[in-house]
Design a protein around this motif. Sequence first.
Motif, PDB file in Angstrom:
ATOM      1  N   MET A   8      36.950  58.657  43.918  1.00 45.68           N
ATOM      2  CA  MET A   8      36.798  57.708  44.609  1.00 45.68           C
ATOM      3  C   MET A   8      35.771  56.708  43.719  1.00 45.68           C
ATOM      4  SD  MET A   8      36.387  58.340  48.686  1.00 45.68           S
ATOM      5  CE  MET A   8      35.985  57.081  49.112  1.00 45.68           C
ATOM      6  N   THR A   9      35.009  57.927  43.125  1.00 46.69           N
ATOM      7  CA  THR A   9      33.827  57.698  42.251  1.00 46.69           C
ATOM      8  C   THR A   9      34.397  57.024  40.491  1.00 46.69           C
ATOM      9  OG1 THR A   9      32.426  59.733  42.742  1.00 46.69           O
ATOM     10  CG2 THR A   9      31.515  58.690  40.453  1.00 46.69           C
ATOM     11  N   TRP A  10      35.416  57.632  40.816  1.00 47.95           N
ATOM     12  CA  TRP A  10      35.540  57.156  39.591  1.00 47.95           C
ATOM     13  C   TRP A  10      36.285  55.432  39.487  1.00 47.95           C
ATOM     14  CZ3 TRP A  10      36.597  58.793  34.238  1.00 47.95           C
ATOM     15  CH2 TRP A  10      37.291  58.086  33.511  1.00 47.95           C
ATOM     16  N   ARG A  11      37.177  55.965  41.206  1.00 50.46           N
ATOM     17  CA  ARG A  11      37.741  54.005  41.007  1.00 50.46           C
ATOM     18  C   ARG A  11      36.082  52.924  41.238  1.00 50.46           C
ATOM     19  NH1 ARG A  11      40.830  53.194  46.643  1.00 50.46           N
ATOM     20  NH2 ARG A  11      40.757  50.614  46.719  1.00 50.46           N
ATOM     21  N   LEU A  25      20.906  52.554  33.183  1.00 54.12           N
ATOM     22  CA  LEU A  25      21.612  52.995  32.775  1.00 54.12           C
ATOM     23  C   LEU A  25      22.806  52.378  32.354  1.00 54.12           C
ATOM     24  CD1 LEU A  25      20.753  56.119  32.884  1.00 54.12           C
ATOM     25  CD2 LEU A  25      19.984  55.444  30.939  1.00 54.12           C
ATOM     26  N   PRO A  26      23.765  53.197  32.063  1.00 52.10           N
ATOM     27  CA  PRO A  26      24.871  52.263  32.351  1.00 52.10           C
ATOM     28  C   PRO A  26      26.377  52.530  33.097  1.00 52.10           C
ATOM     29  CG  PRO A  26      25.330  52.907  30.199  1.00 52.10           C
ATOM     30  CD  PRO A  26      23.678  53.493  30.406  1.00 52.10           C
ATOM     31  N   GLN A  27      25.965  51.905  34.526  1.00 53.38           N
ATOM     32  CA  GLN A  27      26.432  52.366  35.531  1.00 53.38           C
ATOM     33  C   GLN A  27      27.563  52.556  35.524  1.00 53.38           C
ATOM     34  OE1 GLN A  27      24.319  53.450  37.842  1.00 53.38           O
ATOM     35  NE2 GLN A  27      22.623  52.301  36.881  1.00 53.38           N
ATOM     36  N   ARG A  28      28.800  52.297  35.001  1.00 54.66           N
ATOM     37  CA  ARG A  28      29.520  53.003  35.103  1.00 54.66           C
ATOM     38  C   ARG A  28      30.449  53.848  34.097  1.00 54.66           C
ATOM     39  NH1 ARG A  28      35.023  49.243  34.027  1.00 54.66           N
ATOM     40  NH2 ARG A  28      36.525  51.127  33.029  1.00 54.66           N
ATOM     41  N   ALA A  29      29.404  54.078  33.085  1.00 54.94           N
ATOM     42  CA  ALA A  29      29.296  55.216  32.660  1.00 54.94           C
ATOM     43  C   ALA A  29      28.730  56.738  33.019  1.00 54.94           C
ATOM     44  CB  ALA A  29      28.613  56.015  30.929  1.00 54.94           C
ATOM     45  N   LEU A  30      28.047  55.986  33.791  1.00 53.16           N
ATOM     46  CA  LEU A  30      27.498  57.844  35.249  1.00 53.16           C
ATOM     47  C   LEU A  30      28.235  57.785  35.781  1.00 53.16           C
ATOM     48  CD1 LEU A  30      23.678  56.480  35.810  1.00 53.16           C
ATOM     49  CD2 LEU A  30      23.667  57.303  34.240  1.00 53.16           C
ATOM     50  N   GLY A  31      28.849  57.139  36.543  1.00 58.10           N
ATOM     51  CA  GLY A  31      29.922  56.937  37.996  1.00 58.10           C
ATOM     52  C   GLY A  31      31.423  57.901  36.740  1.00 58.10           C
ATOM     53  N   GLN A  32      32.076  57.286  35.881  1.00 60.29           N
ATOM     54  CA  GLN A  32      32.646  57.927  35.265  1.00 60.29           C
ATOM     55  C   GLN A  32      33.100  60.161  34.816  1.00 60.29           C
ATOM     56  OE1 GLN A  32      33.603  54.878  32.336  1.00 60.29           O
ATOM     57  NE2 GLN A  32      35.232  54.520  33.582  1.00 60.29           N
TER      58      GLN A  32
END
Length: 258
Positions: free
Chosen positions: A112-115, A225-232
Amino acid sequence: MTLLAIPFGLVIGLIVGTVGGGGAILALPVLVYVLGEHVTPASTASLIVVALAASVGAGAPARGGNVCWRLAILFSLPAAAGSLLGTILNQEVSGPALILAFVPVMAIAGIMTWRRACSEQAGDELPCPDVPLGKLLVAGGLVGLLTGFFGVGGGFVIVPVLTLWFGMSFRRAVGTSLVIITLTGLAALASHVVTGTTLDVPITAALAGGTMVGALIGSLVGSRLPQRALGQGFALVVGAVAIFLLIDTLALGGPPGS
């Protein structure tokens, strides 16, 4: 062990502050495998850790107007009831069984976090969504059940629910999640205390202190911070921990003290 809890607490707090939760899903394995706590008291200690971290981390989003207060309160009410049921179930299962049940939850959280990280995020200027009461009751109850049963704050589920199911913008979801985590974590903690669970106060205090500092730093720098990178990145960490817990419980003898 007490001093070792501080740096781990800082990392957990940074995760909570930057992505609106998820730190507690790592707090339980840290307490059990690194700090040597038994699974049941560790689940109680993790509730203290995440509730304090979330309350500190919520400060910056609240001041910036990124908390949907009405939704947070309405979500927290059924979550509090669910946490009581989860706490009762927590007392009825063994340590290895609790860990094995935790593994698929972590796997789902990672997916779910990756998505969420890969999905297009709406702008922060969007108003708080008008969510039907039925949705709030179902989502809040399920999150509360997870909170009480596993001793986690539920942020790893709350933020995806707020963004993917409720249609909330990412920044508001982070701030609102931290408020919900604080309220549901305190309710679940009260349930654990009432049922007579004990904990190691020095280790819990050290870990909680570290998470509070980390959450404060994370909430201040998270927007840069880049939220996409943090989430992935967080999704990968959760997946790795889930694999370790599965292998350890099935092949290496399970958690200490079980």
